[in-house]
Design a protein around this motif. Structure first.
Motif, PDB file in Angstrom:
ATOM      1  N   ILE A 135       0.645  10.938  -3.519  1.00 55.02           N
ATOM      2  CA  ILE A 135       1.512  10.991  -2.343  1.00 55.02           C
ATOM      3  C   ILE A 135       1.523  12.430  -1.827  1.00 55.02           C
ATOM      4  CG2 ILE A 135       3.872  10.741  -1.495  1.00 55.02           C
ATOM      5  CD1 ILE A 135       4.253   8.458  -3.457  1.00 55.02           C
ATOM      6  N   LEU A 136       1.010  12.618  -0.632  1.00 54.27           N
ATOM      7  CA  LEU A 136       0.920  13.951  -0.042  1.00 54.27           C
ATOM      8  C   LEU A 136       2.178  14.338   0.728  1.00 54.27           C
ATOM      9  CD1 LEU A 136      -2.747  13.820   1.333  1.00 54.27           C
ATOM     10  CD2 LEU A 136      -1.942  14.858  -0.804  1.00 54.27           C
ATOM     11  N   ASN A 137       2.790  13.354   1.407  1.00 52.96           N
ATOM     12  CA  ASN A 137       3.934  13.648   2.256  1.00 52.96           C
ATOM     13  C   ASN A 137       4.883  12.455   2.294  1.00 52.96           C
ATOM     14  OD1 ASN A 137       3.365  16.376   3.613  1.00 52.96           O
ATOM     15  ND2 ASN A 137       1.462  15.276   3.969  1.00 52.96           N
ATOM     16  N   THR A 138       6.149  12.751   2.570  1.00 52.01           N
ATOM     17  CA  THR A 138       7.170  11.717   2.713  1.00 52.01           C
ATOM     18  C   THR A 138       7.830  11.856   4.083  1.00 52.01           C
ATOM     19  OG1 THR A 138       8.744  13.173   1.568  1.00 52.01           O
ATOM     20  CG2 THR A 138       7.631  11.486   0.248  1.00 52.01           C
ATOM     21  N   TYR A 139       8.220  10.724   4.669  1.00 51.46           N
ATOM     22  CA  TYR A 139       8.755  10.695   6.019  1.00 51.46           C
ATOM     23  C   TYR A 139       9.904   9.683   6.107  1.00 51.46           C
ATOM     24  CZ  TYR A 139       4.048  12.562   6.894  1.00 51.46           C
ATOM     25  OH  TYR A 139       2.884  13.283   6.847  1.00 51.46           O
ATOM     26  N   LYS A 140      10.667   9.806   7.188  1.00 52.37           N
ATOM     27  CA  LYS A 140      11.667   8.798   7.509  1.00 52.37           C
ATOM     28  C   LYS A 140      11.506   8.397   8.966  1.00 52.37           C
ATOM     29  CE  LYS A 140      16.350   7.333   6.724  1.00 52.37           C
ATOM     30  NZ  LYS A 140      17.590   7.555   5.967  1.00 52.37           N
ATOM     31  N   PRO A 159      16.882   3.850   3.180  1.00 52.13           N
ATOM     32  CA  PRO A 159      16.236   4.577   2.094  1.00 52.13           C
ATOM     33  C   PRO A 159      16.010   6.041   2.458  1.00 52.13           C
ATOM     34  CG  PRO A 159      14.567   3.405   3.348  1.00 52.13           C
ATOM     35  CD  PRO A 159      15.889   3.057   3.976  1.00 52.13           C
ATOM     36  N   PRO A 160      15.878   6.912   1.478  1.00 55.37           N
ATOM     37  CA  PRO A 160      15.603   8.321   1.794  1.00 55.37           C
ATOM     38  C   PRO A 160      14.211   8.527   2.366  1.00 55.37           C
ATOM     39  CG  PRO A 160      15.498   7.940  -0.574  1.00 55.37           C
ATOM     40  CD  PRO A 160      16.025   6.674   0.039  1.00 55.37           C
ATOM     41  N   VAL A 161      13.293   7.618   2.042  1.00 55.63           N
ATOM     42  CA  VAL A 161      11.905   7.668   2.518  1.00 55.63           C
ATOM     43  C   VAL A 161      11.527   6.271   3.001  1.00 55.63           C
ATOM     44  CG1 VAL A 161       9.492   7.965   1.823  1.00 55.63           C
ATOM     45  CG2 VAL A 161      11.239   9.542   0.967  1.00 55.63           C
ATOM     46  N   SER A 162      10.934   6.189   4.200  1.00 56.10           N
ATOM     47  CA  SER A 162      10.495   4.879   4.695  1.00 56.10           C
ATOM     48  C   SER A 162       9.022   4.856   5.087  1.00 56.10           C
ATOM     49  CB  SER A 162      11.352   4.447   5.893  1.00 56.10           C
ATOM     50  OG  SER A 162      11.280   5.404   6.930  1.00 56.10           O
ATOM     51  N   VAL A 163       8.375   6.008   5.133  1.00 59.97           N
ATOM     52  CA  VAL A 163       6.934   6.101   5.395  1.00 59.97           C
ATOM     53  C   VAL A 163       6.371   7.133   4.421  1.00 59.97           C
ATOM     54  CG1 VAL A 163       5.117   6.640   7.072  1.00 59.97           C
ATOM     55  CG2 VAL A 163       7.228   5.508   7.834  1.00 59.97           C
ATOM     56  N   VAL A 164       5.231   6.826   3.822  1.00 62.28           N
ATOM     57  CA  VAL A 164       4.627   7.698   2.821  1.00 62.28           C
ATOM     58  C   VAL A 164       3.195   8.008   3.221  1.00 62.28           C
ATOM     59  CG1 VAL A 164       3.833   7.805   0.427  1.00 62.28           C
ATOM     60  CG2 VAL A 164       6.112   6.945   0.927  1.00 62.28           C
ATOM     61  N   GLY A 165       2.791   9.274   3.037  1.00 60.79           N
ATOM     62  CA  GLY A 165       1.418   9.682   3.290  1.00 60.79           C
ATOM     63  C   GLY A 165       0.606   9.684   2.007  1.00 60.79           C
ATOM     64  N   PHE A 166      -0.389   8.781   1.917  1.00 59.06           N
ATOM     65  CA  PHE A 166      -1.224   8.658   0.725  1.00 59.06           C
ATOM     66  C   PHE A 166      -2.537   9.413   0.911  1.00 59.06           C
ATOM     67  CE2 PHE A 166       0.988   4.368   0.391  1.00 59.06           C
ATOM     68  CZ  PHE A 166       1.838   4.775  -0.634  1.00 59.06           C
ATOM     69  N   ALA A 167      -3.003  10.047  -0.159  1.00 60.26           N
ATOM     70  CA  ALA A 167      -4.283  10.746  -0.134  1.00 60.26           C
ATOM     71  C   ALA A 167      -5.431   9.746  -0.126  1.00 60.26           C
ATOM     72  CB  ALA A 167      -4.399  11.677  -1.332  1.00 60.26           C
ATOM     73  N   VAL A 168      -6.395   9.979   0.765  1.00 62.70           N
ATOM     74  CA  VAL A 168      -7.582   9.130   0.876  1.00 62.70           C
ATOM     75  C   VAL A 168      -8.781  10.009   1.170  1.00 62.70           C
ATOM     76  CG1 VAL A 168      -6.394   7.031   1.630  1.00 62.70           C
ATOM     77  CG2 VAL A 168      -7.053   8.744   3.317  1.00 62.70           C
ATOM     78  N   SER A 169      -9.949   9.430   1.126  1.00 63.68           N
ATOM     79  CA  SER A 169     -11.175  10.103   1.534  1.00 63.68           C
ATOM     80  C   SER A 169     -11.531   9.677   2.946  1.00 63.68           C
ATOM     81  CB  SER A 169     -12.329   9.752   0.587  1.00 63.68           C
ATOM     82  OG  SER A 169     -12.034  10.155  -0.735  1.00 63.68           O
ATOM     83  N   PRO A 170     -11.972  10.587   3.807  1.00 69.77           N
ATOM     84  CA  PRO A 170     -12.374  10.187   5.156  1.00 69.77           C
ATOM     85  C   PRO A 170     -13.438   9.090   5.115  1.00 69.77           C
ATOM     86  CG  PRO A 170     -12.260  12.571   4.994  1.00 69.77           C
ATOM     87  CD  PRO A 170     -12.100  12.045   3.599  1.00 69.77           C
ATOM     88  N   GLY A 171     -13.193   8.038   5.876  1.00 68.30           N
ATOM     89  CA  GLY A 171     -14.126   6.918   5.912  1.00 68.30           C
ATOM     90  C   GLY A 171     -13.913   5.895   4.822  1.00 68.30           C
ATOM     91  N   PHE A 268      13.658  -1.270   6.942  1.00 61.91           N
ATOM     92  CA  PHE A 268      12.697  -0.358   6.330  1.00 61.91           C
ATOM     93  C   PHE A 268      13.041  -0.167   4.854  1.00 61.91           C
ATOM     94  CE2 PHE A 268      11.382   0.980  10.589  1.00 61.91           C
ATOM     95  CZ  PHE A 268      10.021   1.152  10.386  1.00 61.91           C
ATOM     96  N   MET A 269      12.006  -0.195   4.025  1.00 62.82           N
ATOM     97  CA  MET A 269      12.132  -0.047   2.579  1.00 62.82           C
ATOM     98  C   MET A 269      11.471   1.264   2.153  1.00 62.82           C
ATOM     99  SD  MET A 269      13.658  -2.938   2.192  1.00 62.82           S
ATOM    100  CE  MET A 269      13.693  -3.386   0.469  1.00 62.82           C
ATOM    101  N   ASP A 270      11.605   1.593   0.877  1.00 65.16           N
ATOM    102  CA  ASP A 270      10.983   2.799   0.332  1.00 65.16           C
ATOM    103  C   ASP A 270       9.633   2.430  -0.277  1.00 65.16           C
ATOM    104  OD1 ASP A 270      10.247   5.122  -1.026  1.00 65.16           O
ATOM    105  OD2 ASP A 270      12.311   5.586  -1.622  1.00 65.16           O
TER     106      ASP A 270
END
Length: 280
Positions: A135-140, A159-171, A268-270
């Protein structure tokens, strides 16, 4: 479906990387006489000759990270109560319209008490290796003013967080998260909304986020044929929409992060909740 009572959060709305062009231009020796651009020779070989030598390397076009996914095909399936309004202008369908803001919260899975739904979508199946991603970043998510049709500050409370930024590889190819639900036949979810940068997936057949699970994914290239199919049937009145099976490819990551949000019965959920979205 196990429905947990949650504080209602109002609302629903990416960084990307695309293939680029690399241009190398190598000039001749300094002081070479200026000449007009050489005229192509009629010789089929395309040879060009001129008194002053200029070597021009044409742009190297990198394979687009948004390239079609080989071998995929998509189908449509009937929708219950298709809506007649423009869903691109509705923040329940279009997460990037609603928007979300960074919050400084724990960047890892969290443990909540209470019950859970064993049939809930499992987010590890977004990825071909079924990993628990970094998890790179957290958002609401923002709130929404329906009268003025504009964003509001994020609503307070859970929830304190409702959108999460996940690490991926381009493509990297992304897949429909597997669940225990079916909208009909062996399809698990409809594509409720899609554009070049996001997709909204609904795990019931209703054309609404009011009931059931809705999963939002942004910062991805929706598979071109899937996007074209969605646009076609959306323009035809949404009586049918593209339907996906669990584990079916849906697009590629644009860059090094995708953002994921999830709703249960419009709330919205966490996405970090281990017991809900990371059971298996």
């Amino acid at each position: 479906m196990d429905i947990r009572r949650r504080l209602w959060i109002t609302g629903p709305g990416g960084l990307g990387a695309v293939g680029g062009l690399i241009l190398f231009l190598l000039h001749g020796l300094a002081g070479a006489p200026a000449v007009s651009p050489p005229v192509p020779s009629p010789d089929p070989s395309g040879t060009v000759e001129a008194e002053a030598t200029y070597r021009v390397f044409l742009p190297l076009v990198l394979r687009s990270i948004c390239a079609p996914i080989p071998g995929v095909t998509y189908e449509v399936f009937p929708v219950i109560n298709p809506v007649s309004f423009n869903v691109a202008d509705n923040p329940d369908y279009n997460l990037l319209l609603l928007g979300y803001v960074p919050v400084n919260e724990y960047k890892g899975l969290v443990d909540y008490g209470g019950g859970f739904d064993p049939g809930a979508p499992q987010l590890r199946f977004l990825f071909g290796d079924h990993r628990i991603p970094v998890i790179l970043n957290t958002y609401k998510n923002n709130g929404w003013d329906w009268e003025r049709h504009q964003r509001l500050p994020p609503p307070p409370g859970w929830p304190p967080v409702s959108v999460v930024g996940f690490a991926v590889s381009p493509g990297e190819i992304l897949y429909l998260p597997d669940s225990g639900y079916r909208i009909g036949a062996d399809f698990q979810a409809h594509v409720l909304y899609a554009d070049e940068n996001q997709i909204t997936l609904k795990y019931t057949a209703e054309d609404s986020t009011a009931q059931g699970y809705t999963v939002y994914i942004t910062n991805l290239c929706v598979e071109p044929s899937l996007l074209a199919l969605y646009r076609q049937w959306n323009a035809w009145g949404r009586g049918r929409l593209p339907a996906l099976r669990g584990g079916q490819p849906l697009g590629r990551a644009r860059g090094t992060q995708i953002d994921v949000g999830i709703r249960d019965n419009n709330v919205f959920m966490d996405p970090r909740s281990r017991k809900d979205w990371w059971q298996r």
